[in-house]
Design an enzyme around this catalytic site. Sequence first.
Site, short mmCIF file in Angstrom:
data_model
loop_
_atom_site.label_atom_id
_atom_site.label_comp_id
_atom_site.label_asym_id
_atom_site.label_seq_id
_atom_site.Cartn_x
_atom_site.Cartn_y
_atom_site.Cartn_z
N CYS A 1 -5.78 -2.60 2.76
CA CYS A 1 -5.62 -2.49 4.21
C CYS A 1 -6.89 -2.85 4.97
O CYS A 1 -7.31 -3.99 4.98
CB CYS A 1 -5.12 -1.07 4.55
SG CYS A 1 -4.49 -0.92 6.24
N LYS B 1 -9.36 2.73 -3.23
CA LYS B 1 -9.93 2.30 -1.95
C LYS B 1 -11.27 2.97 -1.69
O LYS B 1 -11.40 4.19 -1.80
CB LYS B 1 -8.95 2.59 -0.81
CG LYS B 1 -9.39 2.03 0.53
CD LYS B 1 -8.32 2.24 1.60
CE LYS B 1 -8.71 1.61 2.92
NZ LYS B 1 -7.69 1.82 3.97
N GLU C 1 0.83 -1.21 0.00
CA GLU C 1 0.00 0.00 0.00
C GLU C 1 0.86 1.25 0.00
O GLU C 1 1.84 1.35 0.74
CB GLU C 1 -0.91 -0.02 1.24
CG GLU C 1 -1.77 1.21 1.41
CD GLU C 1 -2.51 1.24 2.73
OE1 GLU C 1 -3.45 2.03 2.86
OE2 GLU C 1 -2.14 0.47 3.64
#
Length: 520
Positions: A390, A338, A272
Amino acid sequence: MLIIWNKMKKSIFVYLVAIIFGAVGVLAFSPFDYWGLAYVSLLGLLFVVKTSDKRTALWGAFLWGLAFFTFGVNWLHVSIHYFGGTPLIASYLLVVVLSGYLALYPVLFAYLVQRFQVKSVAIYPVIWTFTEFLRGWILTGFPWLQFGYSQIDSPFAHLAPLFGVTGVTFFVMWVSAILFNIGNALFSQPRKLNVAVINLLLLSIVGYLSAYTSQISYVKKVEKNGLKITLVQGNIEQNLKWEPEYLYKTLDIYQKLIAQHLGKTDVIILPESALPVLENHMQPFFTGLQELAYQSNTEVIVGTVYQDEKQDKLFNSIVTLGNRIQPYSIETENRYNKHHLVPFGEYVPLEIVLRPLGNVFNLPMSAFQSGDEIQAPLFVKNRHLTTAICYEIILGEQLRKNMKKETDFILTVSNDAWFGDSIGPWQHLQMARMRALEFGKPVIRATNTGISVFIDELGKIVAQAPQFVETTLTYHVSATEGRTPYAVLGNTPIYFLSLLLVFMRIFHSWIRRRIQMTLS
Protein backbone atom coordinates in the site's frame (compact mmCIF):
# COMPACT_ATOMS: atom_id res chain seq x y z
CA MET A 1 -6.08 55.70 4.75
CA LEU A 2 -5.80 55.45 0.97
CA ILE A 3 -2.32 53.92 1.27
CA ILE A 4 -3.61 51.36 3.78
CA TRP A 5 -6.58 50.53 1.55
CA ASN A 6 -4.28 50.05 -1.46
CA LYS A 7 -2.07 47.71 0.55
CA MET A 8 -5.11 45.72 1.67
CA LYS A 9 -6.33 45.44 -1.92
CA LYS A 10 -2.93 44.20 -3.03
CA SER A 11 -2.80 41.66 -0.20
CA ILE A 12 -6.30 40.40 -1.00
CA PHE A 13 -5.32 40.02 -4.65
CA VAL A 14 -2.17 38.09 -3.68
CA TYR A 15 -4.18 35.78 -1.40
CA LEU A 16 -6.71 35.07 -4.14
CA VAL A 17 -3.87 34.27 -6.55
CA ALA A 18 -2.38 31.93 -3.94
CA ILE A 19 -5.63 30.03 -3.39
CA ILE A 20 -6.44 29.69 -7.10
CA PHE A 21 -2.96 28.63 -8.18
CA GLY A 22 -2.61 26.27 -5.23
CA ALA A 23 -5.83 24.45 -6.15
CA VAL A 24 -4.87 24.40 -9.84
CA GLY A 25 -1.73 22.43 -9.00
CA VAL A 26 -3.77 19.34 -8.09
CA LEU A 27 -5.05 19.15 -11.68
CA ALA A 28 -1.51 18.25 -12.77
CA PHE A 29 -1.87 14.89 -11.02
CA SER A 30 -4.01 11.86 -11.82
CA PRO A 31 -6.82 11.40 -12.62
CA PHE A 32 -6.75 14.84 -14.32
CA ASP A 33 -3.21 14.56 -15.73
CA TYR A 34 -2.77 18.12 -17.02
CA TRP A 35 0.95 17.93 -16.26
CA GLY A 36 1.67 21.46 -17.55
CA LEU A 37 -0.37 22.92 -14.71
CA ALA A 38 2.41 21.93 -12.29
CA TYR A 39 4.48 24.78 -13.72
CA VAL A 40 1.50 27.14 -13.67
CA SER A 41 0.84 26.39 -10.01
CA LEU A 42 4.45 26.98 -8.99
CA LEU A 43 4.55 30.18 -11.05
CA GLY A 44 1.66 31.38 -8.91
CA LEU A 45 3.55 30.50 -5.74
CA LEU A 46 6.68 32.31 -6.94
CA PHE A 47 4.59 35.36 -7.83
CA VAL A 48 3.16 35.40 -4.31
CA VAL A 49 6.56 34.98 -2.67
CA LYS A 50 8.58 37.37 -4.84
CA THR A 51 6.18 40.29 -5.40
CA SER A 52 4.94 40.74 -1.84
CA ASP A 53 6.22 42.02 1.46
CA LYS A 54 7.36 39.37 3.93
CA ARG A 55 4.11 39.10 5.88
CA THR A 56 1.93 38.88 2.78
CA ALA A 57 4.33 36.38 1.18
CA LEU A 58 4.21 34.05 4.18
CA TRP A 59 0.43 34.16 4.45
CA GLY A 60 0.13 33.80 0.70
CA ALA A 61 2.38 30.72 0.73
CA PHE A 62 0.28 29.26 3.53
CA LEU A 63 -2.95 29.80 1.55
CA TRP A 64 -1.32 28.32 -1.55
CA GLY A 65 -0.36 25.21 0.42
CA LEU A 66 -3.73 25.04 2.19
CA ALA A 67 -5.61 25.11 -1.13
CA PHE A 68 -3.20 22.66 -2.78
CA PHE A 69 -3.32 20.04 -0.04
CA THR A 70 -6.99 20.46 0.94
CA PHE A 71 -8.03 19.80 -2.65
CA GLY A 72 -5.27 17.24 -3.21
CA VAL A 73 -5.88 14.99 -0.19
CA ASN A 74 -9.60 15.61 0.35
CA TRP A 75 -10.13 11.88 -0.25
CA LEU A 76 -8.87 11.21 3.29
CA HIS A 77 -12.24 12.29 4.64
CA VAL A 78 -13.81 9.14 3.13
CA SER A 79 -12.04 6.79 5.55
CA ILE A 80 -12.39 9.23 8.46
CA HIS A 81 -16.13 9.72 7.94
CA TYR A 82 -17.47 6.48 6.47
CA PHE A 83 -15.19 4.02 8.26
CA GLY A 84 -14.02 6.03 11.28
CA GLY A 85 -17.53 7.11 12.28
CA THR A 86 -16.60 10.79 12.42
CA PRO A 87 -19.32 13.32 11.45
CA LEU A 88 -18.93 14.61 7.89
CA ILE A 89 -18.09 18.19 8.87
CA ALA A 90 -15.55 17.01 11.42
CA SER A 91 -13.91 14.71 8.84
CA TYR A 92 -13.47 17.63 6.45
CA LEU A 93 -12.15 19.74 9.30
CA LEU A 94 -9.51 17.11 10.07
CA VAL A 95 -8.44 17.17 6.41
CA VAL A 96 -8.10 20.96 6.62
CA VAL A 97 -6.05 20.64 9.82
CA LEU A 98 -3.70 18.16 8.12
CA SER A 99 -3.49 20.44 5.08
CA GLY A 100 -2.69 23.37 7.35
CA TYR A 101 0.25 21.40 8.74
CA LEU A 102 1.45 20.43 5.25
CA ALA A 103 1.12 24.07 4.15
CA LEU A 104 3.86 24.99 6.62
CA TYR A 105 6.44 23.60 4.20
CA PRO A 106 5.60 26.08 1.40
CA VAL A 107 5.66 28.73 4.14
CA LEU A 108 9.18 27.62 5.05
CA PHE A 109 10.10 27.87 1.36
CA ALA A 110 8.72 31.42 1.24
CA TYR A 111 10.53 32.39 4.45
CA LEU A 112 13.91 31.15 3.18
CA VAL A 113 13.45 32.87 -0.18
CA GLN A 114 12.57 36.13 1.59
CA ARG A 115 15.21 35.76 4.27
CA PHE A 116 18.08 35.27 1.84
CA GLN A 117 16.62 37.48 -0.92
CA VAL A 118 16.96 34.68 -3.44
CA LYS A 119 17.24 35.81 -7.06
CA SER A 120 19.17 32.97 -8.69
CA VAL A 121 16.90 30.53 -10.55
CA ALA A 122 19.17 27.69 -9.43
CA ILE A 123 18.51 28.28 -5.72
CA TYR A 124 14.70 28.06 -5.82
CA PRO A 125 14.71 24.30 -6.56
CA VAL A 126 17.40 23.79 -3.92
CA ILE A 127 15.20 25.35 -1.23
CA TRP A 128 12.11 23.53 -2.52
CA THR A 129 13.98 20.19 -2.43
CA PHE A 130 15.01 20.90 1.17
CA THR A 131 11.45 21.62 2.29
CA GLU A 132 10.13 18.57 0.41
CA PHE A 133 12.75 16.43 2.15
CA LEU A 134 11.50 17.67 5.51
CA ARG A 135 7.88 16.97 4.51
CA GLY A 136 8.84 13.39 3.66
CA TRP A 137 10.77 12.86 6.89
CA ILE A 138 9.26 14.70 9.87
CA LEU A 139 6.68 12.64 11.85
CA THR A 140 7.48 9.62 9.57
CA GLY A 141 6.72 11.81 6.55
CA PHE A 142 3.90 12.40 4.10
CA PRO A 143 5.58 12.81 0.68
CA TRP A 144 2.28 12.81 -1.23
CA LEU A 145 1.74 15.13 -4.22
CA GLN A 146 5.35 15.82 -5.12
CA PHE A 147 5.23 17.65 -8.43
CA GLY A 148 7.62 15.19 -10.04
CA TYR A 149 4.86 12.58 -10.09
CA SER A 150 2.74 14.81 -12.29
CA GLN A 151 5.36 14.53 -15.05
CA ILE A 152 5.02 10.75 -15.54
CA ASP A 153 3.39 11.33 -18.96
CA SER A 154 5.33 14.47 -19.88
CA PRO A 155 8.39 14.75 -22.16
CA PHE A 156 10.47 15.11 -18.99
CA ALA A 157 9.48 11.78 -17.43
CA HIS A 158 12.74 10.14 -18.48
CA LEU A 159 14.67 12.20 -15.97
CA ALA A 160 13.24 9.77 -13.38
CA PRO A 161 15.61 6.83 -14.09
CA LEU A 162 18.47 9.31 -13.64
CA PHE A 163 17.39 11.30 -10.59
CA GLY A 164 14.15 9.81 -9.28
CA VAL A 165 10.99 11.74 -8.51
CA THR A 166 13.02 14.11 -6.31
CA GLY A 167 15.09 15.08 -9.33
CA VAL A 168 12.02 15.53 -11.52
CA THR A 169 10.46 17.75 -8.83
CA PHE A 170 13.72 19.73 -8.71
CA PHE A 171 13.47 20.18 -12.47
CA VAL A 172 9.84 21.34 -12.32
CA MET A 173 10.65 24.04 -9.78
CA TRP A 174 13.77 25.07 -11.72
CA VAL A 175 11.81 25.45 -14.95
CA SER A 176 9.09 27.37 -13.09
CA ALA A 177 11.69 29.73 -11.66
CA ILE A 178 13.15 30.32 -15.13
CA LEU A 179 9.70 31.06 -16.55
CA PHE A 180 9.00 33.43 -13.66
CA ASN A 181 12.23 35.32 -14.28
CA ILE A 182 11.46 35.54 -18.00
CA GLY A 183 8.04 36.99 -17.25
CA ASN A 184 9.49 39.36 -14.70
CA ALA A 185 12.10 40.58 -17.19
CA LEU A 186 9.57 41.05 -19.96
CA PHE A 187 7.02 42.98 -17.93
CA SER A 188 8.89 44.81 -15.19
CA GLN A 189 12.66 44.68 -15.79
CA PRO A 190 13.34 45.00 -19.54
CA ARG A 191 17.03 45.65 -18.91
CA LYS A 192 17.38 42.06 -17.68
CA LEU A 193 15.86 40.59 -20.82
CA ASN A 194 19.25 39.25 -21.90
CA VAL A 195 19.41 37.19 -18.71
CA ALA A 196 15.93 35.88 -19.43
CA VAL A 197 17.01 34.85 -22.94
CA ILE A 198 19.98 32.94 -21.50
CA ASN A 199 17.66 31.20 -19.06
CA LEU A 200 15.35 30.32 -21.91
CA LEU A 201 18.31 28.83 -23.78
CA LEU A 202 19.24 26.76 -20.72
CA LEU A 203 15.64 25.59 -20.47
CA SER A 204 15.75 24.48 -24.12
CA ILE A 205 18.98 22.55 -23.55
CA VAL A 206 17.56 20.74 -20.53
CA GLY A 207 14.42 19.90 -22.48
CA TYR A 208 16.55 18.47 -25.29
CA LEU A 209 18.67 16.43 -22.89
CA SER A 210 15.52 15.11 -21.23
CA ALA A 211 14.19 13.97 -24.61
CA TYR A 212 17.57 12.38 -25.38
CA THR A 213 17.59 10.35 -22.17
CA SER A 214 14.38 8.68 -23.32
CA GLN A 215 16.48 6.92 -25.98
CA ILE A 216 18.83 5.46 -23.39
CA SER A 217 18.01 1.97 -22.13
CA TYR A 218 19.35 1.23 -18.65
CA VAL A 219 17.66 -2.16 -18.40
CA LYS A 220 16.65 -4.86 -20.86
CA LYS A 221 14.10 -7.66 -20.85
CA VAL A 222 15.59 -11.09 -20.29
CA GLU A 223 12.47 -13.13 -21.11
CA LYS A 224 10.25 -13.33 -24.15
CA ASN A 225 6.97 -14.36 -22.51
CA GLY A 226 7.86 -14.27 -18.81
CA LEU A 227 5.45 -15.32 -16.08
CA LYS A 228 1.73 -15.57 -16.59
CA ILE A 229 0.37 -13.70 -13.57
CA THR A 230 -3.24 -13.27 -12.49
CA LEU A 231 -4.44 -10.52 -10.17
CA VAL A 232 -7.55 -11.23 -8.13
CA GLN A 233 -9.73 -8.20 -7.39
CA GLY A 234 -12.33 -9.31 -4.85
CA ASN A 235 -14.19 -5.98 -4.68
CA ILE A 236 -15.07 -6.51 -1.02
CA GLU A 237 -16.92 -3.47 0.32
CA GLN A 238 -14.95 -1.81 3.10
CA ASN A 239 -17.96 -1.35 5.35
CA LEU A 240 -18.61 -5.11 5.18
CA LYS A 241 -15.07 -6.45 5.10
CA TRP A 242 -14.46 -6.57 8.84
CA GLU A 243 -17.96 -7.81 9.78
CA PRO A 244 -17.54 -11.35 11.21
CA GLU A 245 -20.66 -12.65 9.44
CA TYR A 246 -19.25 -11.52 6.06
CA LEU A 247 -16.08 -13.63 6.40
CA TYR A 248 -17.58 -16.68 4.68
CA LYS A 249 -18.82 -14.56 1.79
CA THR A 250 -15.28 -13.18 1.39
CA LEU A 251 -13.82 -16.69 1.44
CA ASP A 252 -16.33 -17.84 -1.19
CA ILE A 253 -15.43 -14.94 -3.49
CA TYR A 254 -11.69 -15.56 -3.32
CA GLN A 255 -11.95 -19.36 -3.50
CA LYS A 256 -14.10 -19.05 -6.62
CA LEU A 257 -11.74 -16.59 -8.33
CA ILE A 258 -8.65 -18.61 -7.40
CA ALA A 259 -10.19 -21.89 -8.62
CA GLN A 260 -10.79 -20.36 -12.07
CA HIS A 261 -7.04 -19.96 -12.61
CA LEU A 262 -5.33 -22.80 -10.70
CA GLY A 263 -3.25 -24.75 -13.18
CA LYS A 264 -3.86 -22.15 -15.91
CA THR A 265 -1.53 -19.41 -14.71
CA ASP A 266 1.88 -19.30 -13.02
CA VAL A 267 1.07 -16.97 -10.14
CA ILE A 268 -2.18 -15.75 -8.56
CA ILE A 269 -1.99 -12.61 -6.41
CA LEU A 270 -4.60 -11.47 -3.87
CA PRO A 271 -4.67 -7.90 -2.49
CA GLU A 272 -3.63 -6.44 0.86
CA SER A 273 -5.22 -8.12 3.92
CA ALA A 274 -7.48 -10.05 1.55
CA LEU A 275 -8.87 -12.18 4.38
CA PRO A 276 -10.13 -10.08 7.33
CA VAL A 277 -9.02 -12.52 10.00
CA LEU A 278 -5.74 -13.60 11.56
CA GLU A 279 -3.79 -15.91 9.30
CA ASN A 280 -2.95 -17.88 12.45
CA HIS A 281 -6.66 -18.68 12.92
CA MET A 282 -7.08 -19.86 9.31
CA GLN A 283 -4.40 -22.54 9.12
CA PRO A 284 -6.69 -25.25 7.62
CA PHE A 285 -7.59 -22.84 4.80
CA PHE A 286 -3.96 -21.89 4.13
CA THR A 287 -2.57 -25.41 4.30
CA GLY A 288 -5.38 -26.61 2.02
CA LEU A 289 -4.66 -23.84 -0.49
CA GLN A 290 -0.95 -24.66 -0.23
CA GLU A 291 -1.68 -28.24 -1.29
CA LEU A 292 -3.96 -27.19 -4.17
CA ALA A 293 -1.42 -24.65 -5.40
CA TYR A 294 1.40 -27.18 -5.18
CA GLN A 295 -0.53 -29.84 -7.12
CA SER A 296 -1.61 -27.40 -9.84
CA ASN A 297 1.89 -25.87 -10.19
CA THR A 298 0.43 -22.41 -9.57
CA GLU A 299 1.82 -20.29 -6.74
CA VAL A 300 -0.50 -18.02 -4.77
CA ILE A 301 0.44 -14.77 -3.00
CA VAL A 302 -1.99 -13.61 -0.31
CA GLY A 303 -2.14 -10.40 1.71
CA THR A 304 -2.80 -11.42 5.33
CA VAL A 305 -2.97 -10.23 8.90
CA TYR A 306 -0.25 -12.23 10.65
CA GLN A 307 0.69 -12.54 14.31
CA ASP A 308 4.24 -13.53 15.16
CA GLU A 309 3.54 -15.35 18.40
CA LYS A 310 7.21 -15.57 19.34
CA GLN A 311 7.61 -11.79 19.23
CA ASP A 312 3.96 -11.10 20.13
CA LYS A 313 3.68 -8.73 17.18
CA LEU A 314 0.89 -8.14 14.66
CA PHE A 315 1.91 -7.55 11.03
CA ASN A 316 0.31 -6.42 7.80
CA SER A 317 1.85 -9.22 5.77
CA ILE A 318 2.18 -11.01 2.42
CA VAL A 319 2.80 -14.74 2.24
CA THR A 320 3.35 -17.23 -0.59
CA LEU A 321 1.68 -20.62 -1.08
CA GLY A 322 2.57 -23.51 -3.37
CA ASN A 323 6.30 -22.78 -3.63
CA ARG A 324 8.13 -26.08 -4.18
CA ILE A 325 11.42 -24.85 -2.66
CA GLN A 326 9.91 -23.04 0.33
CA PRO A 327 6.54 -24.68 1.12
CA TYR A 328 4.10 -22.69 3.22
CA SER A 329 4.02 -22.85 7.00
CA ILE A 330 3.07 -20.21 9.54
CA GLU A 331 6.80 -19.74 10.26
CA THR A 332 7.83 -19.42 6.60
CA GLU A 333 10.56 -16.93 5.77
CA ASN A 334 9.10 -16.42 2.31
CA ARG A 335 7.02 -13.60 3.72
CA TYR A 336 7.04 -9.80 3.72
CA ASN A 337 5.88 -7.76 6.72
CA LYS A 338 5.02 -4.12 6.11
CA HIS A 339 7.62 -1.76 7.52
CA HIS A 340 6.30 1.78 7.03
CA LEU A 341 2.93 1.98 8.75
CA VAL A 342 0.32 4.68 8.22
CA PRO A 343 -0.26 6.79 11.37
CA PHE A 344 -3.82 6.36 12.74
CA GLY A 345 -4.68 3.90 9.96
CA GLU A 346 -2.32 1.09 11.02
CA TYR A 347 -0.99 2.32 14.33
CA VAL A 348 -1.98 5.10 16.72
CA PRO A 349 0.74 7.42 18.09
CA LEU A 350 0.20 8.10 21.80
CA GLU A 351 -2.57 5.50 21.69
CA ILE A 352 -3.12 5.55 25.48
CA VAL A 353 -4.18 9.18 25.13
CA LEU A 354 -5.86 9.12 21.72
CA ARG A 355 -7.77 5.83 21.51
CA PRO A 356 -10.32 6.81 24.18
CA LEU A 357 -11.18 9.99 22.24
CA GLY A 358 -13.30 8.40 19.53
CA ASN A 359 -13.81 5.97 16.65
CA VAL A 360 -11.49 7.89 14.34
CA PHE A 361 -8.59 6.53 16.44
CA ASN A 362 -9.99 2.99 16.45
CA LEU A 363 -10.17 1.97 12.81
CA PRO A 364 -10.10 -1.80 12.15
CA MET A 365 -6.60 -3.24 12.35
CA SER A 366 -4.93 -0.07 13.65
CA ALA A 367 -2.59 -1.91 16.01
CA PHE A 368 0.11 -3.23 13.67
CA GLN A 369 3.84 -3.31 14.39
CA SER A 370 6.54 -2.51 11.83
CA GLY A 371 8.42 -5.23 9.99
CA ASP A 372 12.16 -4.91 9.37
CA GLU A 373 13.24 -2.01 7.18
CA ILE A 374 15.31 -4.32 4.95
CA GLN A 375 13.72 -7.62 3.92
CA ALA A 376 14.53 -10.25 1.33
CA PRO A 377 12.47 -10.31 -1.88
CA LEU A 378 9.66 -12.84 -2.12
CA PHE A 379 10.76 -15.94 -4.01
CA VAL A 380 8.02 -16.95 -6.45
CA LYS A 381 8.35 -19.25 -9.47
CA ASN A 382 12.13 -18.85 -9.36
CA ARG A 383 11.73 -15.06 -9.59
CA HIS A 384 12.48 -12.42 -6.96
CA LEU A 385 9.79 -9.84 -6.14
CA THR A 386 10.75 -6.78 -4.11
CA THR A 387 7.60 -5.89 -2.24
CA ALA A 388 5.76 -2.83 -0.94
CA ILE A 389 2.38 -2.87 0.79
CA CYS A 390 0.00 0.00 0.00
CA TYR A 391 1.47 3.32 1.23
CA GLU A 392 5.04 2.00 0.99
CA ILE A 393 5.04 2.23 -2.81
CA ILE A 394 5.28 6.03 -2.51
CA LEU A 395 8.56 5.73 -0.59
CA GLY A 396 11.15 5.45 -3.34
CA GLU A 397 14.18 5.41 -1.06
CA GLN A 398 12.78 2.64 1.15
CA LEU A 399 12.03 0.55 -1.91
CA ARG A 400 15.51 1.26 -3.29
CA LYS A 401 17.10 -0.07 -0.11
CA ASN A 402 15.20 -3.32 -0.60
CA MET A 403 15.98 -3.68 -4.32
CA LYS A 404 18.47 -6.47 -4.90
CA LYS A 405 20.59 -7.30 -7.91
CA GLU A 406 18.40 -10.35 -8.47
CA THR A 407 15.10 -8.43 -8.25
CA ASP A 408 12.95 -9.25 -11.28
CA PHE A 409 9.70 -7.41 -10.48
CA ILE A 410 8.23 -4.98 -7.99
CA LEU A 411 5.07 -6.21 -6.29
CA THR A 412 2.66 -3.91 -4.51
CA VAL A 413 -0.68 -4.85 -2.99
CA SER A 414 -3.21 -2.40 -1.63
CA ASN A 415 -6.75 -1.86 -0.39
CA ASP A 416 -7.82 1.55 -1.66
CA ALA A 417 -11.45 0.75 -0.80
CA TRP A 418 -10.76 2.94 2.23
CA PHE A 419 -11.03 5.96 -0.07
CA GLY A 420 -14.04 5.04 -2.19
CA ASP A 421 -14.61 6.60 -5.60
CA SER A 422 -12.19 9.49 -5.02
CA ILE A 423 -9.03 10.80 -6.65
CA GLY A 424 -6.85 9.13 -3.98
CA PRO A 425 -6.45 5.72 -5.69
CA TRP A 426 -5.52 7.41 -8.97
CA GLN A 427 -2.80 9.46 -7.29
CA HIS A 428 -1.60 6.26 -5.60
CA LEU A 429 -1.42 4.47 -8.96
CA GLN A 430 0.53 7.36 -10.48
CA MET A 431 3.20 6.97 -7.81
CA ALA A 432 3.43 3.22 -8.48
CA ARG A 433 4.06 4.05 -12.14
CA MET A 434 6.91 6.34 -11.12
CA ARG A 435 8.56 3.51 -9.16
CA ALA A 436 8.54 1.34 -12.31
CA LEU A 437 10.20 4.12 -14.33
CA GLU A 438 12.75 4.96 -11.63
CA PHE A 439 13.97 1.37 -11.27
CA GLY A 440 13.31 0.03 -14.77
CA LYS A 441 11.33 -2.85 -13.31
CA PRO A 442 7.78 -4.00 -14.07
CA VAL A 443 5.34 -3.23 -11.26
CA ILE A 444 2.54 -5.66 -10.44
CA ARG A 445 -0.27 -4.00 -8.48
CA ALA A 446 -3.08 -6.05 -6.93
CA THR A 447 -5.89 -4.22 -5.12
CA ASN A 448 -9.24 -5.03 -3.54
CA THR A 449 -11.50 -2.63 -5.44
CA GLY A 450 -9.03 -1.22 -7.96
CA ILE A 451 -6.99 0.03 -9.55
CA SER A 452 -5.35 -3.36 -10.31
CA VAL A 453 -2.76 -3.02 -13.07
CA PHE A 454 0.39 -4.30 -14.72
CA ILE A 455 2.97 -1.57 -15.35
CA ASP A 456 5.97 -2.05 -17.63
CA GLU A 457 9.54 -0.95 -16.97
CA LEU A 458 8.85 2.41 -18.63
CA GLY A 459 6.05 3.28 -16.23
CA LYS A 460 3.30 2.58 -18.80
CA ILE A 461 0.13 0.71 -17.88
CA VAL A 462 -0.07 -2.38 -20.10
CA ALA A 463 -3.15 -4.01 -18.54
CA GLN A 464 -5.78 -2.60 -16.19
CA ALA A 465 -8.89 -3.96 -14.47
CA PRO A 466 -11.97 -1.75 -14.02
CA GLN A 467 -12.63 -0.31 -10.57
CA PHE A 468 -15.33 -1.67 -8.25
CA VAL A 469 -15.77 -4.93 -10.15
CA GLU A 470 -15.22 -8.47 -8.86
CA THR A 471 -12.79 -9.72 -11.48
CA THR A 472 -9.36 -11.07 -12.38
CA LEU A 473 -6.66 -9.67 -14.64
CA THR A 474 -4.03 -11.84 -16.36
CA TYR A 475 -0.89 -10.75 -18.17
CA HIS A 476 2.53 -12.11 -19.15
CA VAL A 477 5.23 -10.18 -17.28
CA SER A 478 8.84 -10.32 -18.46
CA ALA A 479 11.71 -9.72 -16.06
CA THR A 480 14.38 -7.10 -16.71
CA GLU A 481 18.05 -6.99 -15.83
CA GLY A 482 20.29 -4.00 -15.27
CA ARG A 483 20.07 -1.01 -12.95
CA THR A 484 19.11 2.58 -13.57
CA PRO A 485 21.35 5.39 -12.24
CA TYR A 486 18.67 6.18 -9.64
CA ALA A 487 18.62 2.54 -8.47
CA VAL A 488 22.36 2.77 -7.86
CA LEU A 489 22.72 6.29 -6.42
CA GLY A 490 19.25 7.26 -5.19
CA ASN A 491 18.83 10.94 -4.32
CA THR A 492 22.55 11.50 -3.70
CA PRO A 493 23.20 13.31 -7.03
CA ILE A 494 20.38 15.80 -6.45
CA TYR A 495 21.44 16.48 -2.87
CA PHE A 496 25.05 16.89 -4.00
CA LEU A 497 23.97 19.24 -6.80
CA SER A 498 21.93 21.26 -4.29
CA LEU A 499 24.92 21.67 -1.97
CA LEU A 500 27.16 22.54 -4.92
CA LEU A 501 24.77 25.25 -6.13
CA VAL A 502 24.55 26.75 -2.63
CA PHE A 503 28.36 26.83 -2.26
CA MET A 504 28.70 28.34 -5.73
CA ARG A 505 26.20 31.03 -4.85
CA ILE A 506 27.99 31.81 -1.58
CA PHE A 507 31.34 31.94 -3.36
CA HIS A 508 29.92 34.21 -6.07
CA SER A 509 28.55 36.61 -3.43
CA TRP A 510 31.89 36.60 -1.61
CA ILE A 511 33.80 37.40 -4.81
CA ARG A 512 31.39 40.22 -5.67
CA ARG A 513 31.78 41.78 -2.21
CA ARG A 514 35.55 41.57 -2.46
CA ILE A 515 35.49 43.32 -5.83
CA GLN A 516 33.20 46.05 -4.49
CA MET A 517 35.47 46.57 -1.49
CA THR A 518 38.49 46.80 -3.76
CA LEU A 519 36.83 49.33 -6.07
CA SER A 520 35.68 51.47 -3.16
